[in-house]
Design a protein around this motif. Structure first.
Motif, PDB file in Angstrom:
ATOM      1  N   ARG A 147       0.850  -1.190   0.000  1.00  0.00           N
ATOM      2  CA  ARG A 147       0.000   0.000   0.000  1.00  0.00           C
ATOM      3  C   ARG A 147       0.887   1.242   0.000  1.00  0.00           C
ATOM      4  N   LEU A 148       0.294   2.391  -0.337  1.00  0.00           N
ATOM      5  CA  LEU A 148       1.070   3.627  -0.391  1.00  0.00           C
ATOM      6  C   LEU A 148       1.561   4.050   0.989  1.00  0.00           C
ATOM      7  N   GLY A 149       0.701   3.960   2.005  1.00  0.00           N
ATOM      8  CA  GLY A 149       1.101   4.366   3.347  1.00  0.00           C
ATOM      9  C   GLY A 149       2.326   3.605   3.844  1.00  0.00           C
ATOM     10  N   PRO A 150       2.314   2.270   3.805  1.00  0.00           N
ATOM     11  CA  PRO A 150       3.508   1.515   4.198  1.00  0.00           C
ATOM     12  C   PRO A 150       4.729   1.816   3.338  1.00  0.00           C
ATOM     13  N   LEU A 151       4.520   2.142   2.050  1.00  0.00           N
ATOM     14  CA  LEU A 151       5.653   2.503   1.186  1.00  0.00           C
ATOM     15  C   LEU A 151       6.325   3.773   1.707  1.00  0.00           C
ATOM     16  N   VAL A 152       5.514   4.758   2.090  1.00  0.00           N
ATOM     17  CA  VAL A 152       6.066   6.011   2.618  1.00  0.00           C
ATOM     18  C   VAL A 152       6.753   5.756   3.957  1.00  0.00           C
ATOM     19  N   GLN A 153       6.148   4.932   4.808  1.00  0.00           N
ATOM     20  CA  GLN A 153       6.765   4.621   6.097  1.00  0.00           C
ATOM     21  C   GLN A 153       8.120   3.933   5.910  1.00  0.00           C
ATOM     22  N   LEU A 154       8.205   3.085   4.893  1.00  0.00           N
ATOM     23  CA  LEU A 154       9.473   2.417   4.600  1.00  0.00           C
ATOM     24  C   LEU A 154      10.552   3.442   4.230  1.00  0.00           C
ATOM     25  N   LEU A 155      10.182   4.427   3.426  1.00  0.00           N
ATOM     26  CA  LEU A 155      11.138   5.477   3.071  1.00  0.00           C
ATOM     27  C   LEU A 155      11.558   6.278   4.304  1.00  0.00           C
ATOM     28  N   CYS A 156      10.609   6.485   5.224  1.00  0.00           N
ATOM     29  CA  CYS A 156      10.927   7.218   6.456  1.00  0.00           C
ATOM     30  C   CYS A 156      11.970   6.470   7.296  1.00  0.00           C
ATOM     31  N   GLN A 157      12.051   5.167   7.139  1.00  0.00           N
ATOM     32  CA  GLN A 157      13.058   4.385   7.853  1.00  0.00           C
ATOM     33  C   GLN A 157      14.357   4.302   7.052  1.00  0.00           C
ATOM     34  N   GLU A 158      14.227   4.039   5.753  1.00  0.00           N
ATOM     35  CA  GLU A 158      15.404   3.740   4.936  1.00  0.00           C
ATOM     36  C   GLU A 158      16.269   4.966   4.659  1.00  0.00           C
ATOM     37  N   LEU A 159      15.657   6.081   4.284  1.00  0.00           N
ATOM     38  CA  LEU A 159      16.465   7.220   3.865  1.00  0.00           C
ATOM     39  C   LEU A 159      17.281   7.825   5.014  1.00  0.00           C
ATOM     40  N   PRO A 160      16.679   8.080   6.184  1.00  0.00           N
ATOM     41  CA  PRO A 160      17.524   8.591   7.270  1.00  0.00           C
ATOM     42  C   PRO A 160      18.638   7.612   7.657  1.00  0.00           C
ATOM     43  N   ALA A 161      18.362   6.309   7.542  1.00  0.00           N
ATOM     44  CA  ALA A 161      19.381   5.315   7.894  1.00  0.00           C
ATOM     45  C   ALA A 161      20.553   5.337   6.916  1.00  0.00           C
ATOM     46  N   ARG A 162      20.315   5.796   5.688  1.00  0.00           N
ATOM     47  CA  ARG A 162      21.376   5.844   4.677  1.00  0.00           C
ATOM     48  C   ARG A 162      22.188   7.143   4.737  1.00  0.00           C
ATOM     49  N   ALA A 163      21.696   8.140   5.489  1.00  0.00           N
ATOM     50  CA  ALA A 163      22.382   9.424   5.561  1.00  0.00           C
ATOM     51  C   ALA A 163      23.697   9.287   6.336  1.00  0.00           C
ATOM     52  N   ARG A 164      24.691  10.064   5.948  1.00  0.00           N
ATOM     53  CA  ARG A 164      25.994  10.052   6.617  1.00  0.00           C
ATOM     54  C   ARG A 164      25.912  10.939   7.856  1.00  0.00           C
ATOM     55  N   THR A 165      26.241  10.392   9.018  1.00  0.00           N
ATOM     56  CA  THR A 165      26.232  11.154  10.265  1.00  0.00           C
ATOM     57  C   THR A 165      27.639  11.189  10.846  1.00  0.00           C
ATOM     58  N   LEU A 166      28.127  12.406  11.172  1.00  0.00           N
ATOM     59  CA  LEU A 166      29.495  12.586  11.652  1.00  0.00           C
ATOM     60  C   LEU A 166      29.522  13.500  12.873  1.00  0.00           C
ATOM     61  N   PRO A 167      30.443  13.224  13.827  1.00  0.00           N
ATOM     62  CA  PRO A 167      30.656  14.142  14.954  1.00  0.00           C
ATOM     63  C   PRO A 167      31.707  15.177  14.558  1.00  0.00           C
ATOM     64  N   ILE A 168      31.286  16.426  14.389  1.00  0.00           N
ATOM     65  CA  ILE A 168      32.181  17.454  13.872  1.00  0.00           C
ATOM     66  C   ILE A 168      32.136  18.677  14.788  1.00  0.00           C
ATOM     67  N   ALA A 169      33.293  19.063  15.278  1.00  0.00           N
ATOM     68  CA  ALA A 169      33.439  20.281  16.088  1.00  0.00           C
ATOM     69  C   ALA A 169      32.404  20.360  17.199  1.00  0.00           C
ATOM     70  N   GLY A 170      32.153  19.223  17.862  1.00  0.00           N
ATOM     71  CA  GLY A 170      31.208  19.201  18.961  1.00  0.00           C
ATOM     72  C   GLY A 170      29.755  19.155  18.543  1.00  0.00           C
ATOM     73  N   HIS A 171      29.504  18.980  17.269  1.00  0.00           N
ATOM     74  CA  HIS A 171      28.130  18.920  16.748  1.00  0.00           C
ATOM     75  C   HIS A 171      27.883  17.557  16.103  1.00  0.00           C
TER      76      HIS A 171
END
Length: 383
Positions: free
Chosen positions: A263-287
């Motif tokens: 369904r469309l709703g679960p498809l969007v929820q899947l993107l809400c999980q997958e895309l943030p998980a693929r983003a690069r996260t780094l500790p930089i200058a205390g941030h």
């Protein structure tokens, strides 16, 4: 320091761009994505032939009325309702309903069963699983040799279904409800393709196999298929509403993601999980810095960044903490030419957009580096 417990004031898809290829229900899908913060690029990869104009559907309807099949399989609720309404418009509605009352009528799942009953008909059987495989198993167990089976189609291929019935001796008639053709205006599709191959998209959604096949075909016409496949295999997430929709992509070696419920709703929820998980996260200058498609989260606060700035930031993040030469950064800038002053200009705008100038350090006569926190140096030293 960043408080992990603070609640963001943006949606989970903020900073990401999602491509939508759907023709039908595209507005609904786009609204669901935008409500969660995504930027949406829509280009219908297909257009639907209006039922009232569809000579193939009219011919198949007359064929069923003139020569009754033994079995009719209704596969989608909207498709079955559309078929009955189209027959009404042609003055054949009552003749079709009379014919359907005299055949073995199978409905794929509860929604289709509801559409069948709303038409004043009664299904003989319906699987609770909504699985066409279960429908096929039942037909083969009953025996289909020399039987005439009509299947209401809805633009989606039914892999193996028709072939299995014919191999078992059945005569199969397809009822082509909602046939899909290439769009009359190919411009939006070309812009979507260009965005995909240039990594201007973070995800590309598909809600039908014909839409996926149509986009692939257009990429072939433009000699962009290798670049499209490379993007989908590495940088642009291909998200399909279900496994049937994914078949044209998987046939070319593309790994896709699909929700458990198609369904469309679960498809969007899947993107809400997958895309943030693929983003690069780094500790930089205390941030805590999270690099998304067209924006950056700095300590959870969304910072939109111009395209040139995102190109620089991605180049720096490939080797966090290491100095990247101006010449290398210049090559990362889209259309920057040979003037290294363009790097300084884009870097100044990037720092302003991030709102934390100390995130990026200038190394005199050498280039720039992300000010990676000392504790993280060893973790990222070999990246």
């Amino acid at each position: 320091m960043y408080d992990e417990q603070q609640r963001p004031d943006h949606g989970p898809l903020a900073g990401f761009t999602v491509g939508v290829t759907a023709a039908r229900r595209a507005d609904e899908l786009g609204a669901l994505l935008q409500r969660r913060g995504a930027a949406v690029l829509h280009a219908p990869a297909l257009r639907i032939v209006p039922l009232s104009d569809d000579s193939e559907l009219l011919a198949a309807t007359k064929q069923i009325i003139d020569q009754a099949p033994d079995v009719v399989v209704a596969t989608t609720a909207i498709g079955f309702r559309g078929w009955i309404e189209a027959a009404d418009g042609w003055g054949l509605g009552e003749d079709l309903l009379t014919r359907l009352r005299g055949v073995e009528l199978l409905a794929r799942g509860p929604k289709v069963k509801g559409a069948v009953r709303a038409a004043g008909l009664t299904e003989e059987w319906s699987p609770s699983s909504e699985s066409m495989a279960e429908v096929l198993d039942r037909l083969l167990e009953e025996g289909v040799e020399d039987r005439r089976i009509a299947i209401q189609l809805h633009g989606e291929p039914l892999p193996g279904f028709v072939e299995a019935l014919r191999a078992a001796g059945a005569e199969v008639l397809g009822i082509p409800v909602y046939r899909w053709l290439p769009p009359e205006d190919i411009g939006p599709v070309d812009r979507l393709l260009d965005a995909a191959v240039s990594r201007g998209l973070d995800a590309l959604t598909f809600t039908s196999a014909p839409a996926a096949a149509s986009l692939i075909s257009r990429a072939e016409d433009r000699s962009l298929l290798p670049e499209l496949l490379a993007a989908l295999n590495h940088d642009v997430l291909p998200a399909c509403v279900g496994p049937v929709t994914a078949l044209p992509l998987q046939a070319l070696g593309v790994d896709t993601v699909s929700p458990e419920r198609f369904r469309l709703g679960p498809l969007v929820q899947l993107l809400c999980q997958e895309l943030p998980a693929r983003a690069r996260t780094l500790p930089i200058a205390g941030h805590r810095v999270e690099i998304r498609g067209h924006a950056v989260l700095v300590d959870g606060e969304l910072k939109p960044v111009p395209p040139a700035g995102m190109s620089l930031l991605r180049a720096l993040s490939r080797r966090p903490g290491w100095v990247v030469a101006r010449s290398d950064l210049l090559r990362a800038l889209p259309g920057a030419g040979r003037d290294e002053h363009a790097v300084e200009t884009a870097m100044a705008r990037l720092r302003t957009a991030l709102g934390a100038p100390k995130l990026i350090q200038t190394v005199v006569k050498r280039g720039y580096r992300l000010a990676l926190d000392p504790a993280a140096d060893s973790k990222y030293s070999d990246t």
